[in-house]
Design a protein around this motif. Structure first.
Motif, PDB file in Angstrom:
ATOM      1  N   ALA A  46       0.810  -1.117   0.198  1.00 38.10           N
ATOM      2  CA  ALA A  46      -0.036   0.017   0.092  1.00 38.10           C
ATOM      3  C   ALA A  46       0.871   1.282   0.005  1.00 38.10           C
ATOM      4  O   ALA A  46       0.470   2.204  -0.683  1.00 38.10           O
ATOM      5  CB  ALA A  46      -0.658  -0.035   1.254  1.00 38.10           C
ATOM      6  N   SER A  47       2.023   1.199   0.663  1.00 40.69           N
ATOM      7  CA  SER A  47       2.847   2.383   0.825  1.00 40.69           C
ATOM      8  C   SER A  47       3.440   2.712  -0.508  1.00 40.69           C
ATOM      9  O   SER A  47       3.824   3.843  -0.939  1.00 40.69           O
ATOM     10  CB  SER A  47       3.845   2.321   1.846  1.00 40.69           C
ATOM     11  OG  SER A  47       3.361   1.982   3.044  1.00 40.69           O
ATOM     12  N   ILE A  48       3.968   1.320  -1.016  1.00 36.68           N
ATOM     13  CA  ILE A  48       4.660   1.784  -2.582  1.00 36.68           C
ATOM     14  C   ILE A  48       3.680   2.202  -3.546  1.00 36.68           C
ATOM     15  O   ILE A  48       3.834   3.100  -4.470  1.00 36.68           O
ATOM     16  CB  ILE A  48       5.172   0.518  -2.976  1.00 36.68           C
ATOM     17  CG1 ILE A  48       6.410   0.098  -2.148  1.00 36.68           C
ATOM     18  CG2 ILE A  48       5.771   0.403  -4.386  1.00 36.68           C
ATOM     19  CD1 ILE A  48       7.106  -1.363  -2.246  1.00 36.68           C
ATOM     20  N   LEU A  49       2.465   1.530  -3.593  1.00 40.16           N
ATOM     21  CA  LEU A  49       1.322   2.046  -4.630  1.00 40.16           C
ATOM     22  C   LEU A  49       0.855   3.744  -4.384  1.00 40.16           C
ATOM     23  O   LEU A  49       1.079   4.312  -5.223  1.00 40.16           O
ATOM     24  CB  LEU A  49       0.148   1.186  -4.360  1.00 40.16           C
ATOM     25  CG  LEU A  49       0.225  -0.171  -4.924  1.00 40.16           C
ATOM     26  CD1 LEU A  49      -1.013  -0.738  -4.591  1.00 40.16           C
ATOM     27  CD2 LEU A  49       0.561  -0.311  -6.454  1.00 40.16           C
ATOM     28  N   GLU A  50       1.001   3.769  -3.016  1.00 43.42           N
ATOM     29  CA  GLU A  50       0.446   5.330  -2.513  1.00 43.42           C
ATOM     30  C   GLU A  50       1.643   6.511  -3.164  1.00 43.42           C
ATOM     31  O   GLU A  50       1.377   7.237  -3.737  1.00 43.42           O
ATOM     32  CB  GLU A  50       0.490   5.331  -1.198  1.00 43.42           C
ATOM     33  CG  GLU A  50       0.011   6.666  -0.676  1.00 43.42           C
ATOM     34  CD  GLU A  50      -1.291   7.396  -1.211  1.00 43.42           C
ATOM     35  OE1 GLU A  50      -1.643   8.621  -1.268  1.00 43.42           O
ATOM     36  OE2 GLU A  50      -2.070   6.603  -1.509  1.00 43.42           O
ATOM     37  N   GLN A  51       2.840   6.020  -2.798  1.00 45.77           N
ATOM     38  CA  GLN A  51       4.071   6.594  -3.350  1.00 45.77           C
ATOM     39  C   GLN A  51       4.036   6.794  -4.826  1.00 45.77           C
ATOM     40  O   GLN A  51       4.274   7.925  -5.256  1.00 45.77           O
ATOM     41  CB  GLN A  51       5.349   6.179  -3.030  1.00 45.77           C
ATOM     42  CG  GLN A  51       6.608   6.993  -3.231  1.00 45.77           C
ATOM     43  CD  GLN A  51       6.924   8.038  -2.309  1.00 45.77           C
ATOM     44  OE1 GLN A  51       6.062   8.019  -1.338  1.00 45.77           O
ATOM     45  NE2 GLN A  51       7.872   8.874  -2.678  1.00 45.77           N
ATOM     46  N   HIS A  52       3.797   5.719  -5.586  1.00 50.55           N
ATOM     47  CA  HIS A  52       3.912   5.797  -7.050  1.00 50.55           C
ATOM     48  C   HIS A  52       2.444   6.657  -7.538  1.00 50.55           C
ATOM     49  O   HIS A  52       2.930   7.374  -8.604  1.00 50.55           O
ATOM     50  CB  HIS A  52       3.742   4.453  -7.498  1.00 50.55           C
ATOM     51  CG  HIS A  52       3.704   4.503  -9.172  1.00 50.55           C
ATOM     52  ND1 HIS A  52       4.501   4.726  -9.923  1.00 50.55           N
ATOM     53  CD2 HIS A  52       2.529   3.858  -9.768  1.00 50.55           C
ATOM     54  CE1 HIS A  52       4.071   4.598 -11.274  1.00 50.55           C
ATOM     55  NE2 HIS A  52       2.950   4.004 -10.942  1.00 50.55           N
ATOM     56  N   THR A  53       1.537   6.502  -7.057  1.00 54.60           N
ATOM     57  CA  THR A  53       0.320   7.505  -7.386  1.00 54.60           C
ATOM     58  C   THR A  53       0.504   8.746  -7.193  1.00 54.60           C
ATOM     59  O   THR A  53       0.391   9.408  -7.952  1.00 54.60           O
ATOM     60  CB  THR A  53      -1.188   6.790  -6.635  1.00 54.60           C
ATOM     61  OG1 THR A  53      -1.211   5.581  -6.822  1.00 54.60           O
ATOM     62  CG2 THR A  53      -2.191   7.601  -7.060  1.00 54.60           C
ATOM     63  N   THR A  54       1.340   9.139  -6.013  1.00 53.09           N
ATOM     64  CA  THR A  54       1.494  10.662  -5.618  1.00 53.09           C
ATOM     65  C   THR A  54       2.308  11.124  -6.648  1.00 53.09           C
ATOM     66  O   THR A  54       2.044  12.152  -7.095  1.00 53.09           O
ATOM     67  CB  THR A  54       2.130  10.740  -4.291  1.00 53.09           C
ATOM     68  OG1 THR A  54       1.365  10.011  -3.066  1.00 53.09           O
ATOM     69  CG2 THR A  54       2.376  12.157  -3.984  1.00 53.09           C
ATOM     70  N   GLU A  55       3.367  10.453  -6.907  1.00 58.40           N
ATOM     71  CA  GLU A  55       4.430  10.991  -7.840  1.00 58.40           C
ATOM     72  C   GLU A  55       3.862  10.918  -9.369  1.00 58.40           C
ATOM     73  O   GLU A  55       4.175  11.997 -10.300  1.00 58.40           O
ATOM     74  CB  GLU A  55       5.712   9.936  -8.016  1.00 58.40           C
ATOM     75  CG  GLU A  55       6.303   9.912  -6.678  1.00 58.40           C
ATOM     76  CD  GLU A  55       7.594   8.933  -6.979  1.00 58.40           C
ATOM     77  OE1 GLU A  55       7.692   8.164  -7.988  1.00 58.40           O
ATOM     78  OE2 GLU A  55       8.498   9.069  -5.857  1.00 58.40           O
ATOM     79  N   LEU A  56       3.251   9.994  -9.743  1.00 57.92           N
ATOM     80  CA  LEU A  56       2.329   9.926 -11.131  1.00 57.92           C
ATOM     81  C   LEU A  56       1.425  10.989 -11.232  1.00 57.92           C
ATOM     82  O   LEU A  56       1.406  11.853 -12.193  1.00 57.92           O
ATOM     83  CB  LEU A  56       2.037   8.699 -11.181  1.00 57.92           C
ATOM     84  CG  LEU A  56       0.925   8.494 -12.605  1.00 57.92           C
ATOM     85  CD1 LEU A  56       2.021   8.587 -13.788  1.00 57.92           C
ATOM     86  CD2 LEU A  56       0.309   7.099 -12.892  1.00 57.92           C
ATOM     87  N   SER A  57       0.651  11.456 -10.367  1.00 56.01           N
ATOM     88  CA  SER A  57      -0.307  12.515 -10.209  1.00 56.01           C
ATOM     89  C   SER A  57       0.533  13.653 -10.165  1.00 56.01           C
ATOM     90  O   SER A  57      -0.092  14.777 -11.018  1.00 56.01           O
ATOM     91  CB  SER A  57      -1.295  12.385  -9.188  1.00 56.01           C
ATOM     92  OG  SER A  57      -0.579  12.397  -7.753  1.00 56.01           O
ATOM     93  N   ALA A  58       1.461  13.818  -9.490  1.00 53.84           N
ATOM     94  CA  ALA A  58       2.493  15.159  -9.658  1.00 53.84           C
ATOM     95  C   ALA A  58       2.833  15.263 -10.913  1.00 53.84           C
ATOM     96  O   ALA A  58       3.120  16.552 -11.409  1.00 53.84           O
ATOM     97  CB  ALA A  58       3.297  15.217  -8.338  1.00 53.84           C
ATOM     98  N   ALA A  59       3.487  14.528 -11.608  1.00 53.95           N
ATOM     99  CA  ALA A  59       4.118  14.703 -12.888  1.00 53.95           C
ATOM    100  C   ALA A  59       2.844  14.982 -13.782  1.00 53.95           C
ATOM    101  O   ALA A  59       3.071  15.747 -14.724  1.00 53.95           O
ATOM    102  CB  ALA A  59       4.708  13.182 -13.447  1.00 53.95           C
ATOM    103  N   GLN A  60       1.751  14.503 -13.698  1.00 55.64           N
ATOM    104  CA  GLN A  60       0.718  14.680 -14.693  1.00 55.64           C
ATOM    105  C   GLN A  60       0.378  16.058 -14.477  1.00 55.64           C
ATOM    106  O   GLN A  60      -0.135  16.757 -15.574  1.00 55.64           O
ATOM    107  CB  GLN A  60      -0.542  13.672 -14.364  1.00 55.64           C
ATOM    108  CG  GLN A  60      -0.167  12.243 -15.030  1.00 55.64           C
ATOM    109  CD  GLN A  60      -1.463  11.116 -14.816  1.00 55.64           C
ATOM    110  OE1 GLN A  60      -2.409  11.517 -14.169  1.00 55.64           O
ATOM    111  NE2 GLN A  60      -1.068   9.990 -15.341  1.00 55.64           N
ATOM    112  N   GLU A  61      -0.037  16.435 -13.347  1.00 55.15           N
ATOM    113  CA  GLU A  61      -0.470  17.960 -12.988  1.00 55.15           C
ATOM    114  C   GLU A  61       0.567  19.054 -13.325  1.00 55.15           C
ATOM    115  O   GLU A  61       0.220  19.829 -14.107  1.00 55.15           O
ATOM    116  CB  GLU A  61      -0.512  18.198 -11.427  1.00 55.15           C
ATOM    117  CG  GLU A  61      -1.816  17.292 -10.862  1.00 55.15           C
ATOM    118  CD  GLU A  61      -2.133  17.244  -9.300  1.00 55.15           C
ATOM    119  OE1 GLU A  61      -1.075  18.227  -8.764  1.00 55.15           O
ATOM    120  OE2 GLU A  61      -2.973  17.247  -8.866  1.00 55.15           O
TER     121      GLU A  61
END
Length: 634
Positions: free
Chosen positions: A209-224
């Motif tokens: 869950a922590s790895i997925l959350e980290q990856h989702t945060t970085e991916l959303s920041a890059a998309q934004e």
């Protein structure tokens, strides 16, 4: 028709129709299955139209007729041009149902037909496996842990009941943005100090869950950031680093303004404060500690410090007289303390009133001082103007004794000044023309550059859009390719491609043979018709010539007259024979047509449909009788 029925059954399963594996032909469809298949297709074609249609037939016959009529109307609404009615669904006909289903399957939208099957790619396989596992677990009834059997323990164990908690992770990223010194320090920190990801969490259950959350945060920041740069960053005409630094500076400035507004004291009489400011003040209060709010950020004056010092001395003097307090009684001590407190309060109130008076006097003095300063400035300005006027008058008076000479000098000076102004104007015109041309040229260059930059910016945006569309198409094609690969792997290996190719070639060869036979039969029929037409014409011409010759001789000879009568009778009998043969052929064709109709009716299950119609008629009569009895009873 077997291949057509297989295609139809596959398409109906894709849209959600529950068909058993034993059904491989439209002939095996029941009325309930036909209704369900038609409603599923209509719901995919037009959700608003198919949402109100039931997927099963009701028990009552009148309700069934109404459902059949509504289905027929819905099929006509989606564009079906064939003959259709309630009998199409209640008393099914194989060819009619096949044509209706073929129309509906062809009417299905391509995207929904593809999407209604299954998702694509490797994620499709994972989602299907997850869905299968969830369905298998839901199929098992839940029982308490103490009553679980070994079958339930496989899917309902306690190990699957832990909660997922997300913890922040420190993940090493690329070396972009570091100089050599900081890059070496960062590499040393990551190699020697930074623990691995598995050691940064307190429980292994929260690792995924922590790895997925980290990856989702970085991916959303890059998309934004990508969306912001394409929408606003390109318009600012700055580099990404400059845009980021300017945005960071604006953010710091806003934070400083918020902090200043939060720490500033509220105005007198202002009771309403915004929610954000009050929350920020509370946050700052928690940062300052648990000190009283009156002492926070209060600098104080010399007068307040003097008053505090005097109050401290008095309180210490009172506290350091234990001998006097010991000699008195407890009641006298309390009375004396109350008197001292009252005196101190009175003294404090007097001091507060003195402070208020002094503050008011200071305000009045400040206002008076400002007024005096303004008046002084105005008088100084007036004095300067008067001094200038006085100097002009003094110079004028000094020129009065030699007025004529001074006037001539003044005129010559004015003329020289005017000539100088004209010379300066001509020189300015000489300099002004090239400057104006240069200004216009530079302005035109600037406008051209702006147009060019705008055009390039629009091209960049269009390229970004094309890249996005191409990326999406590439992803879809890649997922389709992966799905086709998985389907190919799931297909049975014993059936080769050559067998299907051979079967297709055999079908094509049979179709060619049938076409050749049909062409041959048509050519033979045309030749026979031509021969019949030629013989009929030859017969008519021969009879006309013979009739003319015999008729001429019949006027002279009696025997020839009898021959003419026999000839006419023979011609009439031959015509009757030809007509009889033609009638016989027509009757034979009608017999074949009737036999084909009989076979068609037998294949249409007309007898069984008639029996069903009679049974439905009896059921309707019974329902009508029951309704009439209810009405009479009511």
């Amino acid at each position: 028709m077997e291949e057509v029925d297989k295609i139809l059954i596959h398409a109906l399963r894709q849209v959600g129709t529950l068909l058993s594996e034993e059904i491989d032909s439209v002939k095996q469809f029941s009325s309930e299955l036909i209704v369900e298949a038609v409603v599923r297709c209509i719901r995919v074609i037009d959700p608003g139209l198919g949402g109100a249609l039931p997927t099963s037939l009701p028990p009552g016959m009148s309700a069934r007729f109404r459902v059949g009529m509504s289905l027929a109307q819905a099929c006509q609404d989606v564009g079906f041009k064939g003959e259709i009615g309630y009998q199409t669904f209640l008393y099914s006909h194989e060819s009619e149902i096949r044509s209706l289903l073929m129309f509906l399957v062809e009417k299905l939208p391509r995207e929904s037909a593809e999407a209604s099957d299954q998702p694509t790619g490797k994620s499709a396989v994972l989602q299907r496996s997850i869905a299968a596992a969830i369905r298998s677990q839901l199929a098992i009834s839940w029982v308490p842990p103490n009553c679980r059997l070994p079958l339930h323990c496989e899917a309902q164990n306690r190990g699957a009941l832990h909660s997922l908690r997300v913890q922040p992770l420190s993940v090493p990223h690329g070396a972009k943005g570091f100089d050599r010194k900081h890059l070496k320090e960062a590499m040393d920190y990551r190699r020697d100090v930074l623990p691995p990801v598995t050691a940064q969490i307190s429980s292994r259950a929260s690792l995924v869950a922590s790895i997925l959350e980290q990856h989702t945060t970085e991916l959303s920041a890059a998309q934004e950031w990508d969306n912001e740069w394409k929408s606003q960053g390109l318009l600012s005409r700055l580099t990404p680093q400059e845009y980021r630094s300017r945005k960071l500076a604006r953010l710091h400035k806003r934070i400083e303004e918020q902090l200043r507004s939060a720490t500033a004291p509220p105005p007198d009489g202002a009771f309403g404060v915004s929610r954000s400011t009050s929350e920020l003040s509370e946050l700052l209060q928690t940062f300052r500690g648990s000190a009283p709010s009156n002492d926070i950020l209060s600098k104080g004056t010399h007068f307040t410090h003097t008053q505090k010092f005097s109050f401290t001395l008095e309180t210490t003097a009172i506290a350091t007289s234990p001998v006097l307090a010991g000699r008195q009684t407890e009641g006298d001590v309390q009375l004396r303390q109350q008197e001292e407190i009252a005196a101190l309060q009175q003294q404090f109130q007097q001091l507060c009133s003195d402070v208020d008076q002094l503050a008011a006097e200071m305000k009045r003095a400040g206002v008076t001082n400002a007024q005096v300063l303004d008046e002084l400035k105005q008088r100084e300005l007036g004095n300067v103007e008067l001094e200038e006027k006085l100097q002009v008058k003094r110079r004028t008076i000094s020129l009065l004794p030699d007025a004529d000479g001074n006037l001539l000098k003044l005129q010559t000076q004015v003329e020289s000044s005017a000539q100088r102004v004209v010379n300066l104007a001509s020189q300015w015109e000489k300099h002004r023309a090239p400057l104006i041309d240069e200004h216009r040229r530079l302005k035109e260059i600037c406008s051209n550059k702006d147009l060019e930059s705008s055009r390039k910016l629009s091209e960049i945006k269009s390229l970004h859009e094309k890249i996005r569309v191409s990326t999406e198409e590439a992803k879809k094609k890649e997922e389709s390719y992966k799905q086709l690969v998985t389907e190919l792997e799931s297909l049975p290996k014993d059936v080769s491609r050559s067998a299907y190719t051979q079967r297709i070639l055999e079908i094509v060869g049979n179709i060619k043979k049938q076409k050749e036979e049909i062409t041959k039969i048509l050519s033979d029929t045309k030749e026979l018709q031509k021969e019949i037409n030629s013989l009929t014409g030859k017969l008519d011409r021969t009879f006309a010539v013979t009739d003319e010759l015999v008729f001429k001789d019949a006027k002279k000879d009696e025997s020839v007259r009898k021959s003419y009568k026999y000839l006419a009778a023979l011609h009439e009998n031959c015509n009757q024979l030809i007509q009889t043969i033609e009638d016989t052929g027509t009757i034979l064709r009608e017999i074949r047509d009737l036999e084909e109709q009989i076979e068609t009716e037998n294949s249409n299950k007309s007898v069984s449909n008639l029996q069903r119609i009679l049974d439905d008629y009896k059921a309707i009569r019974q329902e009508n009788a029951a309704l009439a009895a209810k009405i009479r009873e009511g």
